[in-house]
Scaffold this motif. Structure first.
Motif, mmCIF file in Angstrom:
data_model
loop_
_atom_site.group_PDB
_atom_site.id
_atom_site.type_symbol
_atom_site.label_atom_id
_atom_site.label_comp_id
_atom_site.label_asym_id
_atom_site.label_seq_id
_atom_site.Cartn_x
_atom_site.Cartn_y
_atom_site.Cartn_z
ATOM 1 N N MET A 198 5.123 7.761 3.368
ATOM 2 C CA MET A 198 6.557 7.873 3.662
ATOM 3 C C MET A 198 7.400 7.678 2.410
ATOM 4 S SD MET A 198 7.104 6.247 7.468
ATOM 5 C CE MET A 198 6.434 4.633 7.105
ATOM 6 N N ALA A 199 6.900 6.857 1.477
ATOM 7 C CA ALA A 199 7.640 6.653 0.236
ATOM 8 C C ALA A 199 7.721 7.927 -0.596
ATOM 9 C CB ALA A 199 6.993 5.542 -0.574
ATOM 10 N N SER A 200 6.842 8.885 -0.312
ATOM 11 C CA SER A 200 6.854 10.153 -1.056
ATOM 12 C C SER A 200 7.852 11.156 -0.476
ATOM 13 C CB SER A 200 5.448 10.774 -1.057
ATOM 14 O OG SER A 200 5.095 11.252 0.241
ATOM 15 N N ILE A 201 8.480 10.821 0.660
ATOM 16 C CA ILE A 201 9.440 11.723 1.304
ATOM 17 C C ILE A 201 10.844 11.353 0.811
ATOM 18 C CG2 ILE A 201 10.369 12.522 3.503
ATOM 19 C CD1 ILE A 201 7.713 11.694 4.801
ATOM 20 N N PRO A 202 11.494 12.236 0.066
ATOM 21 C CA PRO A 202 12.778 11.879 -0.555
ATOM 22 C C PRO A 202 13.860 11.450 0.428
ATOM 23 C CG PRO A 202 11.902 13.915 -1.497
ATOM 24 C CD PRO A 202 11.067 13.602 -0.293
ATOM 25 N N SER A 203 13.848 12.016 1.630
ATOM 26 C CA SER A 203 14.930 11.736 2.581
ATOM 27 C C SER A 203 14.765 10.405 3.301
ATOM 28 C CB SER A 203 15.017 12.863 3.617
ATOM 29 O OG SER A 203 15.301 14.085 2.991
ATOM 30 N N ILE A 204 13.690 9.696 2.999
ATOM 31 C CA ILE A 204 13.465 8.389 3.617
ATOM 32 C C ILE A 204 13.345 7.331 2.521
ATOM 33 C CG2 ILE A 204 11.753 6.970 4.808
ATOM 34 C CD1 ILE A 204 11.236 9.088 6.697
ATOM 35 N N LYS A 205 14.034 6.257 2.695
ATOM 36 C CA LYS A 205 13.890 5.104 1.804
ATOM 37 C C LYS A 205 12.986 4.096 2.511
ATOM 38 C CE LYS A 205 16.526 1.497 -0.579
ATOM 39 N NZ LYS A 205 17.890 0.921 -0.786
ATOM 40 N N THR A 206 11.796 3.916 1.978
ATOM 41 C CA THR A 206 10.790 3.090 2.633
ATOM 42 C C THR A 206 10.614 1.774 1.893
ATOM 43 O OG1 THR A 206 9.600 5.074 3.336
ATOM 44 C CG2 THR A 206 8.408 2.994 3.470
ATOM 45 N N ARG A 207 10.567 0.706 2.652
ATOM 46 C CA ARG A 207 10.336 -0.620 2.078
ATOM 47 C C ARG A 207 9.127 -1.252 2.769
ATOM 48 N NH1 ARG A 207 13.279 -4.273 -0.938
ATOM 49 N NH2 ARG A 207 15.070 -2.869 -0.938
ATOM 50 N N MET A 208 8.300 -1.931 1.981
ATOM 51 C CA MET A 208 7.096 -2.583 2.523
ATOM 52 C C MET A 208 7.194 -4.092 2.292
ATOM 53 S SD MET A 208 3.969 -2.192 3.835
ATOM 54 C CE MET A 208 3.410 -0.536 3.476
ATOM 55 N N VAL A 209 7.146 -4.833 3.392
ATOM 56 C CA VAL A 209 7.216 -6.294 3.337
ATOM 57 C C VAL A 209 5.994 -6.855 4.055
ATOM 58 C CG1 VAL A 209 8.538 -8.337 4.024
ATOM 59 C CG2 VAL A 209 9.740 -6.248 3.325
ATOM 60 N N VAL A 210 5.266 -7.759 3.399
ATOM 61 C CA VAL A 210 4.123 -8.407 4.044
ATOM 62 C C VAL A 210 4.395 -9.913 4.112
ATOM 63 C CG1 VAL A 210 2.510 -6.645 3.249
ATOM 64 C CG2 VAL A 210 2.835 -8.698 1.874
ATOM 65 N N PHE A 211 3.812 -10.543 5.105
ATOM 66 C CA PHE A 211 4.087 -11.970 5.273
ATOM 67 C C PHE A 211 2.919 -12.698 5.922
ATOM 68 C CE2 PHE A 211 5.331 -10.067 9.288
ATOM 69 C CZ PHE A 211 4.951 -10.992 10.244
ATOM 70 N N ASP A 212 2.799 -13.967 5.587
ATOM 71 C CA ASP A 212 2.039 -14.956 6.357
ATOM 72 C C ASP A 212 3.014 -16.110 6.536
ATOM 73 O OD1 ASP A 212 1.866 -16.026 3.701
ATOM 74 O OD2 ASP A 212 -0.105 -15.140 3.453
ATOM 75 N N THR A 213 2.827 -17.221 5.819
ATOM 76 C CA THR A 213 3.886 -18.236 5.799
ATOM 77 C C THR A 213 4.859 -17.980 4.657
ATOM 78 O OG1 THR A 213 2.418 -19.666 4.514
ATOM 79 C CG2 THR A 213 2.465 -20.004 6.894
ATOM 80 N N GLU A 214 4.497 -17.060 3.775
ATOM 81 C CA GLU A 214 5.372 -16.603 2.705
ATOM 82 C C GLU A 214 5.683 -15.120 2.921
ATOM 83 O OE1 GLU A 214 6.628 -18.637 0.445
ATOM 84 O OE2 GLU A 214 5.472 -20.360 1.165
ATOM 85 N N VAL A 215 6.705 -14.645 2.254
ATOM 86 C CA VAL A 215 7.109 -13.243 2.367
ATOM 87 C C VAL A 215 7.024 -12.597 0.990
ATOM 88 C CG1 VAL A 215 8.950 -11.651 3.026
ATOM 89 C CG2 VAL A 215 8.669 -13.817 4.254
ATOM 90 N N VAL A 216 6.369 -11.433 0.921
ATOM 91 C CA VAL A 216 6.228 -10.714 -0.346
ATOM 92 C C VAL A 216 6.690 -9.277 -0.142
ATOM 93 C CG1 VAL A 216 4.659 -9.968 -2.173
ATOM 94 C CG2 VAL A 216 4.249 -12.153 -0.996
ATOM 95 N N ASP A 217 7.569 -8.808 -1.012
ATOM 96 C CA ASP A 217 8.058 -7.432 -0.963
ATOM 97 C C ASP A 217 7.196 -6.592 -1.909
ATOM 98 O OD1 ASP A 217 9.510 -5.029 -1.156
ATOM 99 O OD2 ASP A 217 11.386 -6.070 -0.706
ATOM 100 N N LEU A 218 6.438 -5.661 -1.340
ATOM 101 C CA LEU A 218 5.527 -4.824 -2.119
ATOM 102 C C LEU A 218 6.059 -3.397 -2.291
ATOM 103 C CD1 LEU A 218 2.067 -5.894 -0.634
ATOM 104 C CD2 LEU A 218 3.129 -6.661 -2.758
ATOM 105 N N THR A 219 7.351 -3.212 -2.126
ATOM 106 C CA THR A 219 7.931 -1.877 -2.180
ATOM 107 C C THR A 219 7.609 -1.167 -3.490
ATOM 108 O OG1 THR A 219 9.732 -2.600 -0.726
ATOM 109 C CG2 THR A 219 10.089 -0.580 -1.992
ATOM 110 N N GLU A 220 7.637 -1.877 -4.584
ATOM 111 C CA GLU A 220 7.397 -1.253 -5.884
ATOM 112 C C GLU A 220 5.973 -0.724 -6.025
ATOM 113 O OE1 GLU A 220 8.471 -3.871 -9.018
ATOM 114 O OE2 GLU A 220 10.625 -3.843 -8.549
ATOM 115 N N ASP A 221 5.055 -1.179 -5.175
ATOM 116 C CA ASP A 221 3.660 -0.737 -5.245
ATOM 117 C C ASP A 221 3.369 0.440 -4.315
ATOM 118 O OD1 ASP A 221 2.927 -2.644 -7.134
ATOM 119 O OD2 ASP A 221 2.548 -4.161 -5.605
ATOM 120 N N LEU A 222 4.384 0.937 -3.615
ATOM 121 C CA LEU A 222 4.142 2.000 -2.642
ATOM 122 C C LEU A 222 3.645 3.295 -3.275
ATOM 123 C CD1 LEU A 222 7.110 1.541 -0.146
ATOM 124 C CD2 LEU A 222 4.682 1.344 0.383
ATOM 125 N N ASN A 223 3.938 3.500 -4.555
ATOM 126 C CA ASN A 223 3.471 4.725 -5.203
ATOM 127 C C ASN A 223 1.982 4.676 -5.518
ATOM 128 O OD1 ASN A 223 3.833 2.737 -7.156
ATOM 129 N ND2 ASN A 223 4.189 4.220 -8.788
#
Length: 392
Positions: A239-264
């Motif tokens: 989905m990150a490869s589709i220009p018309s969509i802005k995709t964000r990836m967030v993973v969590f356990d007891t902490e929250v990590v934003d992995l959006t920059e790794d989507l490519n």
């Protein structure tokens, strides 16, 4: 007589049990080493641990686990076909599997699939340096296979839904969607002139620099969600490869990590996930609220079994706030092919009462879920039409 003795020794090695085996035969030093190698694997359940090492005598003792030595010895004592069978048998034992996967030779022989990738994600930083390159090749192979299988349908479903949402009814010539225009106007076919009178013109949506939809994938990375995280990472990358969509990836356990920059790079993304640990859905939703900029054009896909280890009351309040803000919230209890998942039925009902669809989803169906959400269909009705059992 020698043939009979050889047969008894084979039975002795097969049965194990030393003096209790009933054969009455004794083993020489090499045969005892073979017996130890067999016992280390096939007496595993009885002992409750893997015992193999230089201090072990006759199948007893308290030697430290020595998987590398065991691997070397079985290659010495048994033909290749038997070694492969023993290695595969060892990989079936969860307690032993992780130790074996630290050995590059074993990892290369293991069947590369979603479950193996999930296990490697769970091991994470524990993987020794000698095995990391092999582990990355295994993950890359699985990722490539999944991308080949899933990317085309995902892109077609989502871009099709986006195009339908931005149809241009007054198109210029270079913006004409001729197939759609012809289908729309077939009823205006003029037989005498053998042509169609196009009363309704349909064009492609004009290109825009801004995203038409924002999608936030919020993934529970507790141990039970392993295969769901793998599939989610793949879909997030597509989905990150589709220009018309802005995709964000967030993973969590007891902490929250934003992995959006790794989507490519989905391989880097999956290695950035650390499976295991607790679960704080409240904290994850709180972070998602801070990154949502266009609530009415945002789809938040929460992928979790809903077992909350944090503040449940506050989690439910955040769910209410997110829905009230206009965000399309979808809860997937699992994103895999593994059947009905375990989940917290009370929290599922709470979401259902808010109007949020709660269900388990297979990877093949996920593109259709996203297309339906983009078109703002009633996802509860849509799920019913697909014979998907809602859990809320």
């Amino acid at each position: 007589m020698e043939k009979q003795e050889e047969t008894l020794k084979r039975w002795r090695l097969l049965l194990g049990g030393q003096n209790a085996d009933g054969t009455g035969v004794s083993l020489n030093d090499q045969e005892k080493q073979i017996d130890e190698a067999l016992s280390a694997l096939y007496d595993f359940e009885q002992r409750g641990k893997f015992e193999y090492g230089p201090n072990q005598k006759g199948g007893s003792g308290a030697s430290q686990p020595n998987v590398a030595r065991w691997l070397g010895d079985i290659r010495q004592y048994f033909p290749t076909s038997v070694v492969q069978v023993m290695q595969q048998d060892a990989l079936q034992k969860p307690e032993l599997q992780k130790k074996l996967l630290f050995e590059p030779e074993i990892l290369e022989q293991a069947t590369p699939d979603v479950h193996l990738v999930a296990t490697l994600m769970e091991l994470g930083k524990l993987i020794p340096s000698k095995t990391k390159d092999t582990a990355r090749r295994v993950v890359q192979k699985v990722v490539d296979e999944l991308l080949e299988k899933l990317s085309q349908n995902t892109i077609q479903a989502i871009t099709g839904a986006l195009n339908r949402g931005v149809r241009n009814r007054r198109p210029r010539l270079n913006e004409m969607d001729w197939p759609s225009t012809i289908r729309k106007n077939l009823r205006h076919y003029q037989a005498d002139y053998k042509t169609i009178i196009p009363e309704d013109l349909i064009g492609f949506g004009r290109k825009t620099r801004r995203s038409l939809k924002d999608v936030v994938l919020c993934l529970d990375q507790s141990g039970s969600m392993g295969s769901s995280v793998v599939y989610s990472g793949i879909f997030g990358s597509v989905m990150a490869s589709i220009p018309s969509i802005k995709t964000r990836m967030v993973v969590f356990d007891t902490e929250v990590v934003d992995l959006t920059e790794d989507l490519n790079d989905p391989v880097d993304l999956l290695f950035g996930v650390q499976l295991g640990g607790g679960t704080d859905i409240d904290r994850a939703l709180g972070y998602c609220q801070t990154v949502i900029q266009k609530p009415n054009d945002t789809i938040l896909v929460l992928i979790t079994d809903l077992y909350e280890g944090g503040n449940q009351q506050q989690m439910r309040q955040r769910m209410q706030e997110i829905v009230a803000s206009g965000v399309q919230l979808i809860c997937l209890l699992a994103l895999n092919d593994e059947g009905a998942p375990y989940y917290d039925a009370r929290n599922a009902k709470f979401l259902g009462d808010l109007g949020v669809p709660v269900f388990a989803c297979t990877p093949d169906l996920f593109p259709e879920v996203m297309a339906a959400a983009i078109n703002k269909q009633d996802l509860k009705q849509w799920a019913g039409d697909q014979d998907i059992a809602l859990k809320g």
